[in-house]
Design an enzyme around this catalytic site. Structure first.
Site, mmCIF file in Angstrom:
data_model
loop_
_atom_site.group_PDB
_atom_site.id
_atom_site.type_symbol
_atom_site.label_atom_id
_atom_site.label_comp_id
_atom_site.label_asym_id
_atom_site.label_seq_id
_atom_site.Cartn_x
_atom_site.Cartn_y
_atom_site.Cartn_z
ATOM 1 N N ASN A 22 -8.027 34.929 26.397
ATOM 2 C CA ASN A 22 -7.769 34.381 25.062
ATOM 3 C C ASN A 22 -8.439 35.171 23.934
ATOM 4 O O ASN A 22 -8.133 34.953 22.754
ATOM 5 C CB ASN A 22 -8.180 32.899 24.979
ATOM 6 C CG ASN A 22 -7.238 31.964 25.711
ATOM 7 O OD1 ASN A 22 -7.632 30.894 26.163
ATOM 8 N ND2 ASN A 22 -5.982 32.344 25.859
ATOM 9 N N ASP A 35 -2.170 23.158 27.788
ATOM 10 C CA ASP A 35 -1.304 24.161 27.151
ATOM 11 C C ASP A 35 -0.323 23.514 26.163
ATOM 12 O O ASP A 35 -0.036 22.323 26.252
ATOM 13 C CB ASP A 35 -0.546 24.926 28.250
ATOM 14 C CG ASP A 35 0.037 26.218 27.729
ATOM 15 O OD1 ASP A 35 -0.429 26.726 26.685
ATOM 16 O OD2 ASP A 35 0.981 26.736 28.353
HETATM 17 C C1 FPP Z 1 -3.512 26.502 25.112
HETATM 18 O O1 FPP Z 1 -2.456 26.273 24.201
HETATM 19 C C2 FPP Z 1 -4.751 25.958 24.571
HETATM 20 C C3 FPP Z 1 -5.856 26.692 24.269
HETATM 21 C C4 FPP Z 1 -5.936 28.147 24.486
HETATM 22 C C5 FPP Z 1 -7.036 26.067 23.628
HETATM 23 C C6 FPP Z 1 -7.431 24.726 24.142
HETATM 24 C C7 FPP Z 1 -8.476 24.203 23.250
HETATM 25 C C8 FPP Z 1 -8.548 22.942 22.739
HETATM 26 C C9 FPP Z 1 -7.602 21.861 23.109
HETATM 27 C C10 FPP Z 1 -9.573 22.597 21.719
HETATM 28 C C11 FPP Z 1 -10.961 22.300 22.133
HETATM 29 C C12 FPP Z 1 -11.174 21.574 23.388
HETATM 30 C C13 FPP Z 1 -12.139 20.625 23.624
HETATM 31 C C14 FPP Z 1 -12.547 20.317 25.005
HETATM 32 C C15 FPP Z 1 -12.816 19.893 22.545
HETATM 33 P P1 FPP Z 1 -1.710 27.523 23.534
HETATM 34 O O2 FPP Z 1 -2.389 27.884 22.285
HETATM 35 O O3 FPP Z 1 -1.621 28.642 24.539
HETATM 36 O O4 FPP Z 1 -0.314 26.905 23.243
HETATM 37 P P2 FPP Z 1 1.086 27.690 23.257
HETATM 38 O O5 FPP Z 1 1.357 28.024 24.708
HETATM 39 O O6 FPP Z 1 2.027 26.681 22.712
HETATM 40 O O7 FPP Z 1 0.935 28.912 22.413
#
Ligand code: FPP
Length: 229
Positions: free
Chosen positions: A64, A16
Site C-alpha cells: 500500500n 476492501d
Molecule cells: C482497502 O480498500 C482498504 C485499505 C487499504 C485501508 C483500510 C483502512 C481502514 C478501513 C481505515 C483504518 C482502520 C482501522 C482499523 C481504524 P481499497 O482502498 O483498496 O478499496 P478499493 O479496492 O475500492 O480501491
C-alpha cells in the site's frame, strides 16, 4: 443474543472496497477510508457478541506504500485516532489490541499510539483484536526464517509459526474479504493454509452486522477436513 453453533475462534477480514465505495458516490477515495474506519467498532462488537475470540483486520499492506501520499496519511491518521481512543472506549477492560506488521517505517506518532494502546490493553484476555499494518505475508515468513537462522534454530513448520507476528494467536478459521475481489493479497498466507474463505461484494464501509452474520452462517455449513476424508 444466541451464540451461533460452531463459531470460528479466529476471523480475519480484508476490509476492501473503500476507494470504490467513495468513487461511486462521487467522493475522493480518502472519504472511503474515513467511513471504513467508522465501521470498525461496530464489527468488533459484533464479533465479540458472536463468540468469536480473535479478530484480525487488514488495514495497510506492505504494497500500500505505492498509493498517493494523501491516501496513506488518511489511513495512518484514522489508525492513530483509533488507537488513541481505544482503551477508553472499545476495549472497555476486555479487548487486547495487537498490531501485526513491520513497524520500522511507520510515522512516529502512529508508533507511539500503537505502543500505548498495546500496553494499556495487554492484560485484557476476553478477546484479541489484531490490526495488520505495514503487513505482508511473504515479508513475515522471510523475517521469521531469518530470525530463526540467526539464532541457529531448526526450521520446522512449528518454529516458523512461532516466529510470525501471530505467534500467540490461533490460525484464522475464516477469512472474509469485502469489496468483491477474490484473493488473499498477501494476507496471513502461512496461517491461512486451512482457513475457510468467504467473499462478499459488499464494500467495507457498508459491511453490517447482518453481512457478518451471513458469513458466520456460511462458515457453520463448511465441512473442514484439513486434508483428511
Ligand atoms: C482497502 O480498500 C482498504 C485499505 C487499504 C485501508 C483500510 C483502512 C481502514 C478501513 C481505515 C483504518 C482502520 C482501522 C482499523 C481504524 P481499497 O482502498 O483498496 O478499496 P478499493 O479496492 O475500492 O480501491
Amino acid at each position: 443474543m444466541n451464540k451461533i453453533y460452531n463459531t470460528p475462534l479466529h476471523v480475519a477480514i480484508i476490509m476492501d472496497g473503500n476507494g470504490r465505495w467513495a468513487k461511486n458516490k462521487g467522493k475522493p477515495r480518502c472519504v472511503g477510508h474515513v467511513e471504513g474506519a467508522k465501521n470498525v467498532n461496530k464489527i468488533v462488537s459484533f464479533a465479540f457478541d458472536s463468540g468469536v475470540k480473535n479478530l484480525t483486520l487488514y488495514a495497510f499492506s506492505t504494497e500500500n506504500w505505492q498509493r498517493p501520499q494523501e491516501e496513506i496519511s488518511t489511513i495512518f491518521s484514522a489508525l492513530e485516532n483509533y488507537f488513541n481512543n481505544f482503551a477508553s472506549s472499545t476495549a472497555n477492560g476486555k479487548i487486547r489490541l495487537r498490531v501485526l506488521g513491520e513497524r520500522n517505517n511507520l510515522p512516529k506518532t502512529l508508533l507511539t499510539a500503537i505502543e500505548n494502546c498495546e500496553n494499556q490493553t495487554k492484560d485484557f484476555t476476553q478477546f484479541n483484536l489484531n490490526i495488520a499494518i505495514n503487513y505482508g505475508g511473504r515479508q513475515e515468513i522471510v523475517s521469521a526464517v531469518k530470525s530463526l537462522i540467526s539464532v541457529g534454530e531448526e526450521i520446522t513448520e512449528e518454529s516458523i509459526a512461532n516466529a510470525l507476528y501471530t505467534a500467540e494467536l490461533p490460525n484464522p478459521d475464516l477469512i472474509i474479504r469485502t469489496g468483491g475481489e477474490k484473493r488473499l493479497s498477501n494476507f496471513l498466507i502461512y496461517q491461512s493454509a486451512y482457513a475457510e474463505l468467504y467473499f462478499t461484494d459488499v464494500s467495507w464501509p457498508d459491511f453490517t452486522e447482518e453481512d457478518f452474520s451471513l458469513a458466520l452462517k456460511d462458515y457453520k455449513n463448511r465441512n473442514r477436513r484439513y486434508g483428511g476424508v
